[in-house]
Design a protein around this motif. Structure first.
Motif, mmCIF file in Angstrom:
data_model
loop_
_atom_site.group_PDB
_atom_site.id
_atom_site.type_symbol
_atom_site.label_atom_id
_atom_site.label_comp_id
_atom_site.label_asym_id
_atom_site.label_seq_id
_atom_site.Cartn_x
_atom_site.Cartn_y
_atom_site.Cartn_z
ATOM 1 N N UNK A 248 15.167 1.996 2.215
ATOM 2 C CA UNK A 248 15.474 0.710 1.588
ATOM 3 C C UNK A 248 14.420 -0.334 1.947
ATOM 4 N N UNK A 249 13.994 -0.356 3.215
ATOM 5 C CA UNK A 249 12.982 -1.322 3.648
ATOM 6 C C UNK A 249 11.655 -1.067 2.936
ATOM 7 N N UNK A 250 11.261 0.214 2.826
ATOM 8 C CA UNK A 250 10.013 0.544 2.119
ATOM 9 C C UNK A 250 10.072 0.117 0.665
ATOM 10 N N UNK A 251 11.235 0.272 0.041
ATOM 11 C CA UNK A 251 11.389 -0.120 -1.359
ATOM 12 C C UNK A 251 11.298 -1.636 -1.509
ATOM 13 N N UNK A 252 11.863 -2.375 -0.550
ATOM 14 C CA UNK A 252 11.775 -3.843 -0.592
ATOM 15 C C UNK A 252 10.319 -4.285 -0.466
ATOM 16 N N UNK A 253 9.583 -3.667 0.486
ATOM 17 C CA UNK A 253 8.167 -4.012 0.668
ATOM 18 C C UNK A 253 7.374 -3.693 -0.589
ATOM 19 N N UNK A 254 7.645 -2.524 -1.188
ATOM 20 C CA UNK A 254 6.924 -2.138 -2.399
ATOM 21 C C UNK A 254 7.267 -3.056 -3.562
ATOM 22 N N UNK A 255 8.524 -3.454 -3.657
ATOM 23 C CA UNK A 255 8.936 -4.375 -4.722
ATOM 24 C C UNK A 255 8.206 -5.710 -4.598
ATOM 25 N N UNK A 256 8.115 -6.233 -3.365
ATOM 26 C CA UNK A 256 7.406 -7.487 -3.142
ATOM 27 C C UNK A 256 5.917 -7.336 -3.458
ATOM 28 N N UNK A 257 5.355 -6.167 -3.129
ATOM 29 C CA UNK A 257 3.946 -5.913 -3.423
ATOM 30 C C UNK A 257 3.705 -5.918 -4.929
ATOM 31 N N UNK A 258 4.607 -5.288 -5.684
ATOM 32 C CA UNK A 258 4.454 -5.265 -7.144
ATOM 33 C C UNK A 258 4.619 -6.659 -7.739
ATOM 34 N N UNK A 259 5.503 -7.471 -7.144
ATOM 35 C CA UNK A 259 5.627 -8.865 -7.592
ATOM 36 C C UNK A 259 4.308 -9.602 -7.369
ATOM 37 N N UNK A 260 3.685 -9.344 -6.213
ATOM 38 C CA UNK A 260 2.390 -9.979 -5.913
ATOM 39 C C UNK A 260 1.327 -9.507 -6.893
ATOM 40 N N UNK A 261 1.329 -8.198 -7.197
ATOM 41 C CA UNK A 261 0.356 -7.651 -8.141
ATOM 42 C C UNK A 261 0.550 -8.258 -9.528
ATOM 43 N N UNK A 262 1.823 -8.450 -9.903
ATOM 44 C CA UNK A 262 2.106 -9.079 -11.203
ATOM 45 C C UNK A 262 1.516 -10.480 -11.269
ATOM 46 N N UNK A 263 1.713 -11.243 -10.191
ATOM 47 C CA UNK A 263 1.141 -12.598 -10.148
ATOM 48 C C UNK A 263 -0.381 -12.550 -10.195
ATOM 49 N N UNK A 264 -0.975 -11.615 -9.442
ATOM 50 C CA UNK A 264 -2.427 -11.487 -9.435
ATOM 51 C C UNK A 264 -2.950 -11.068 -10.806
ATOM 52 N N UNK A 265 -2.180 -10.187 -11.488
ATOM 53 C CA UNK A 265 -2.592 -9.740 -12.818
ATOM 54 C C UNK A 265 -2.586 -10.900 -13.805
ATOM 55 N N UNK A 266 -1.569 -11.758 -13.689
ATOM 56 C CA UNK A 266 -1.518 -12.913 -14.587
ATOM 57 C C UNK A 266 -2.707 -13.838 -14.337
#
Length: 325
Positions: A144-162
């Motif tokens: 669960x912790x790894x999934x939370x970290x990965x989810x936050x990373x993808x949110x960051x990538x989404x912001x960076x992509x924009x």
């Protein structure tokens, strides 16, 4: 078979059979039943307190426990599959997504870190399958912790992509005058001869010779911050702020098609070629600024020129001829 007893009769000088008493037989039978009952009860108590015999309730509980163990084993297999998929996503995240968007990779130690401090699983201790339950719970919480970290990373990538998409759209990337409208690329960035004083001086832009009225295009998305003739030598000119430290200048225009404060997109017509200001002939003087410094525009035509066209433009721009302004 009951034992027959005899006694010796001295009168008849013979053995005579002793007849059993009915009361005694009944008593013996009762004592036998009582002893059997007591022995049976004692034996049952002993058996019930050993593992040799289980009650129906205990048998039912044992079946449920076995089923729970099976479910935990299946859960662990499913978690192993999820861990494999998540590990693949984490690898792509670090080595592709975050690398492309110039973000630091997330260390494996951070992704796989457990939970320190107090014993979180004290309530799960002391049971028959405590080790299985505790290990499964720990594994699930780490997942669960790894999934939370990965989810936050993808949110960051989404912001960076924009931001990256906005950056790519904003950077000046096309020629401000189309090749088919050009007479020639009159002068490039560098030391050139001044057309009026004939003195060698540094030319901070590129001059594109075209007929008067030739359309001029915005080279990147941005906002028009000036559209006037109040700058010395530029005549009618337009300045666009593209963000991210980039600005472009389009000088010597015959007329404007935009006004100050207007938002423009790459490829929009913003004005027309002219010869206003300090100009010797109809042409467009084009400059690119980055962080308040003028830089060579030759590096910003990758979005509109082929390799052969760029090579020809580079050759023409490198000639130390006379500028038109």
């Amino acid at each position: 078979m009951a034992k027959v007893k005899y006694y010796y009769d001295s009168d008849t000088l013979s053995y005579r059979r002793i007849a059993p008493k009915k009361g005694k037989n009944i008593l013996t039978f009762i004592l036998f039943l009582l002893a059997s009952f007591l022995f049976g009860t004692l034996g049952l108590i002993v058996l019930l307190n050993t593992s040799l015999v289980n009650t129906p309730k205990e048998l039912s509980q044992a079946r449920e426990l076995k089923n729970y163990e099976l479910q935990f084993q299946l859960l662990n297999k499913k978690m192993a599959q999820i861990e494999d998929v998540l590990a693949n996503i984490e690898e792509r995240d670090n080595n592709i997504y975050r690398l492309y968007f110039e973000a630091d990779p997330i260390p494996a130690e951070q992704r796989n870190a457990g939970f320190g401090g107090v014993n979180r699983y004290k309530d799960l201790e002391g049971f028959q399958n405590s080790e299985l339950i505790i290990n499964t719970t720990q594994r699930l919480e780490k997942l669960q912790k790894r999934m939370v970290i990965q989810s936050k990373s993808l949110d960051e990538i989404t912001d960076l992509a924009e931001v990256k998409a906005e950056l790519l759209a904003s950077i000046p990337a096309i020629q401000p005058v189309r090749n088919k409208d050009l007479k020639r690329m009159a002068s490039g960035y560098g030391w050139r001869s001044d057309p009026f004083t004939k003195v060698r001086k540094f030319h901070y832009g590129m001059d594109f010779t075209s007929p008067r009225g030739t359309p001029i295009y915005a080279t990147g998305d941005g906002e028009v911050i000036r559209a006037d003739n109040r700058a010395t030598g530029y005549g009618n000119h337009i300045r666009i702020d593209h963000g991210f430290g980039y600005k472009t200048i389009y000088a010597h225009l015959s007329k404007y098609k935009v006004k100050k404060g207007q938002k423009v997109k790459r490829g929009d017509i913003i004005g027309y070629v002219g010869s206003t200001g300090r100009s010797q002939a109809p042409h467009l003087h084009y400059e690119v600024w980055k962080d308040k410094q003028r830089i060579n525009p030759i590096n910003f035509y990758y979005g509109s020129l082929s390799a052969a066209e760029f090579e020809a433009l580079l050759k023409a721009a490198s000639q130390e001829n006379q500028s038109l302004d």
